[in-house]
Write a protein that holds these residues in place. Structure first.
Motif, PDB file in Angstrom:
ATOM      1  N   MET A 122      11.313  10.015 -18.129  1.00  0.00           N
ATOM      2  CA  MET A 122      11.719  10.507 -16.803  1.00  0.00           C
ATOM      3  C   MET A 122      11.490   9.412 -15.807  1.00  0.00           C
ATOM      4  O   MET A 122      12.317   9.621 -14.367  1.00  0.00           O
ATOM      5  CB  MET A 122      10.716  11.809 -16.360  1.00  0.00           C
ATOM      6  CG  MET A 122      10.812  13.022 -17.333  1.00  0.00           C
ATOM      7  SD  MET A 122       9.387  14.085 -17.183  1.00  0.00           S
ATOM      8  CE  MET A 122       9.296  14.397 -15.468  1.00  0.00           C
ATOM      9  N   VAL A 123      10.874   8.206 -16.135  1.00  0.00           N
ATOM     10  CA  VAL A 123      10.793   7.225 -14.848  1.00  0.00           C
ATOM     11  C   VAL A 123      12.051   6.404 -14.853  1.00  0.00           C
ATOM     12  O   VAL A 123      12.055   5.562 -14.201  1.00  0.00           O
ATOM     13  CB  VAL A 123       9.520   6.692 -15.001  1.00  0.00           C
ATOM     14  CG1 VAL A 123       8.327   7.694 -14.760  1.00  0.00           C
ATOM     15  CG2 VAL A 123       9.089   5.941 -16.215  1.00  0.00           C
ATOM     16  N   ILE A 124      12.937   6.433 -16.110  1.00  0.00           N
ATOM     17  CA  ILE A 124      13.874   5.516 -16.050  1.00  0.00           C
ATOM     18  C   ILE A 124      14.970   5.695 -15.210  1.00  0.00           C
ATOM     19  O   ILE A 124      15.554   7.188 -15.476  1.00  0.00           O
ATOM     20  CB  ILE A 124      14.264   5.479 -17.598  1.00  0.00           C
ATOM     21  CG1 ILE A 124      13.330   5.061 -18.481  1.00  0.00           C
ATOM     22  CG2 ILE A 124      15.433   4.475 -17.625  1.00  0.00           C
ATOM     23  CD1 ILE A 124      13.553   5.218 -19.941  1.00  0.00           C
ATOM     24  N   PRO A 125      15.374   4.839 -14.374  1.00  0.00           N
ATOM     25  CA  PRO A 125      16.475   5.198 -13.368  1.00  0.00           C
ATOM     26  C   PRO A 125      17.814   5.457 -14.165  1.00  0.00           C
ATOM     27  O   PRO A 125      18.269   4.600 -15.056  1.00  0.00           O
ATOM     28  CB  PRO A 125      16.673   3.974 -12.440  1.00  0.00           C
ATOM     29  CG  PRO A 125      15.343   3.450 -12.777  1.00  0.00           C
ATOM     30  CD  PRO A 125      14.877   3.901 -13.988  1.00  0.00           C
ATOM     31  N   PHE A 126      18.559   6.192 -13.734  1.00  0.00           N
ATOM     32  CA  PHE A 126      20.045   6.428 -14.494  1.00  0.00           C
ATOM     33  C   PHE A 126      20.861   5.206 -14.186  1.00  0.00           C
ATOM     34  O   PHE A 126      21.518   5.002 -15.183  1.00  0.00           O
ATOM     35  CB  PHE A 126      20.705   7.672 -13.800  1.00  0.00           C
ATOM     36  CG  PHE A 126      22.152   7.693 -14.431  1.00  0.00           C
ATOM     37  CD1 PHE A 126      22.543   8.207 -15.689  1.00  0.00           C
ATOM     38  CD2 PHE A 126      23.016   7.498 -13.650  1.00  0.00           C
ATOM     39  CE1 PHE A 126      23.829   8.300 -16.149  1.00  0.00           C
ATOM     40  CE2 PHE A 126      24.559   7.634 -14.003  1.00  0.00           C
ATOM     41  CZ  PHE A 126      24.606   8.101 -15.159  1.00  0.00           C
ATOM     42  N   LEU A 221      27.983  10.968  -9.874  1.00  0.00           N
ATOM     43  CA  LEU A 221      28.061   9.584 -10.413  1.00  0.00           C
ATOM     44  C   LEU A 221      28.480   9.882 -11.938  1.00  0.00           C
ATOM     45  O   LEU A 221      29.206   9.264 -12.347  1.00  0.00           O
ATOM     46  CB  LEU A 221      26.755   8.976 -10.180  1.00  0.00           C
ATOM     47  CG  LEU A 221      26.826   7.583 -10.640  1.00  0.00           C
ATOM     48  CD1 LEU A 221      27.574   6.489 -10.434  1.00  0.00           C
ATOM     49  CD2 LEU A 221      25.168   7.127 -10.343  1.00  0.00           C
ATOM     50  N   LEU A 222      27.818  10.582 -12.647  1.00  0.00           N
ATOM     51  CA  LEU A 222      27.954  10.753 -14.057  1.00  0.00           C
ATOM     52  C   LEU A 222      29.277  11.267 -14.403  1.00  0.00           C
ATOM     53  O   LEU A 222      30.038  10.871 -15.026  1.00  0.00           O
ATOM     54  CB  LEU A 222      26.959  11.688 -14.674  1.00  0.00           C
ATOM     55  CG  LEU A 222      26.866  12.029 -16.104  1.00  0.00           C
ATOM     56  CD1 LEU A 222      26.719  10.327 -16.848  1.00  0.00           C
ATOM     57  CD2 LEU A 222      25.988  12.883 -16.707  1.00  0.00           C
ATOM     58  N   PRO A 223      29.722  12.363 -13.829  1.00  0.00           N
ATOM     59  CA  PRO A 223      31.112  12.779 -14.027  1.00  0.00           C
ATOM     60  C   PRO A 223      32.300  11.731 -13.492  1.00  0.00           C
ATOM     61  O   PRO A 223      33.094  11.744 -14.334  1.00  0.00           O
ATOM     62  CB  PRO A 223      31.447  14.119 -13.272  1.00  0.00           C
ATOM     63  CG  PRO A 223      30.087  14.568 -12.761  1.00  0.00           C
ATOM     64  CD  PRO A 223      29.089  13.492 -12.830  1.00  0.00           C
TER      65      PRO A 223
END
Length: 285
Positions: A122-126, A221-223
């Motif tokens: 959960m702490v890993i930035p996308f 961002l992801l799409p």
């Protein structure tokens, strides 16, 4: 003035100051939304001249909505956003609640390790995963430009937080005695989960649903990394077409933003009473 009266007076003053502070913070928080509502009914020239005016010099207009819907092909991008959001939310709810149930009710080292890894993820930035993600799924596997790929990624990124919330809810609010009674009555493990445990998680289900649905619906961002074909665009990507290199039609942008936020706002209004209960259901009592 005695000490009790002075203390009561000081308490009233603190209460009044706190109320004023909360009102100011509320107005600051809601100001961008008010600005959208004010300017969506103006023409571009009026927005540029005086964006804070309630009514522009050219009067009240509704032309921004049909024009924005036509240019962004609203119903097509709305359908894309709805498909991605609905399926991503449903899969996240089912998989995370099942995973939390297994982790809570089985005291295995493997489940403890799995839960610890999920919490750590959960702490890993996308942003750290962006380039490897596109390189793997696009360059090597070649499965970008598919809604299913985007749904799969949404579920993967949201699963850890949802499992964490369901874990606390099951551990705190679902007595083991209910599951034992269901087993005595002849329920299988699956039937116990589906008929006994899952219905008791309604507040947490509503909370996870609104949090994740808002995230999936509003995600840009992801799409934008996964979907390059115009016919697959979601609403946040489609609104980008109103931003030009030399000029930007603010009125159309405001209309597109308002159309984009209405569905998720309606969902929030229906589920808001479950939010606080769901967030605190995993707290220590």
């Amino acid at each position: 003035m005695d000490k009790n009266a002075q203390a009561a007076r000081n308490k009233k003053i603190r209460h009044a100051l706190m109320l004023v502070l909360l009102v100011i913070l509320f107005l600051l928080f809601i100001f961008p939304f008010i600005l959208v509502i004010i300017n969506v009914f103006k023409v571009k020239a009026d927005i540029t001249v005086d964006p804070l005016a309630l009514v522009g010099a050219h009067g009240f207009t509704l032309e921004n909505f049909p024009e924005a819907m036509e240019k962004m092909e609203f119903w097509k991008v709305f359908a894309n956003s709805a498909i991605v959001t609905i399926f991503s939310t449903i899969f996240t709810l089912l998989l995370s609640s099942m995973a939390a149930f297994v982790i809570v009710r089985n005291n295995w080292k493997l489940t403890a390790l799995l839960f610890s890894l999920m919490i750590a993820s959960m702490v890993i930035p996308f942003q750290v995963l962006m380039i490897p993600l596109v390189s793997l799924y696009g360059g090597i596997l070649g499965i970008l430009n598919h809604r299913a790929t985007l749904i799969f990624m949404h579920v993967g990124f949201s699963l850890s937080m949802a499992t964490f919330m369901f874990h606390g809810a099951i551990k705190t609010n679902v007595p083991v005695s209910l599951e034992e009674a269901a087993t005595i009555d002849g329920c299988t493990r699956w039937q116990t989960y589906w008929k006994v445990v899952f219905p008791l998680l309604k507040p947490t289900i509503a909370t996870v649903a609104i949090i994740d649905a808002m995230a999936f619906w509003n995600d840009y961002l992801l799409p934008s990394l996964v979907l390059a074909k115009k016919e697959l665009y979601t609403i946040p990507i489609a609104t980008q077409m109103f931003y030009g290199t030399f000029s930007t039609d603010i009125g159309l942008i405001m209309a597109a933003l308002l159309l984009a936020m209405l569905p998720i706002l309606i969902l929030y209004l229906f589920l808001q009473r479950f939010i606080v209960e769901g967030v605190t259901s995993g707290a220590v009592k």
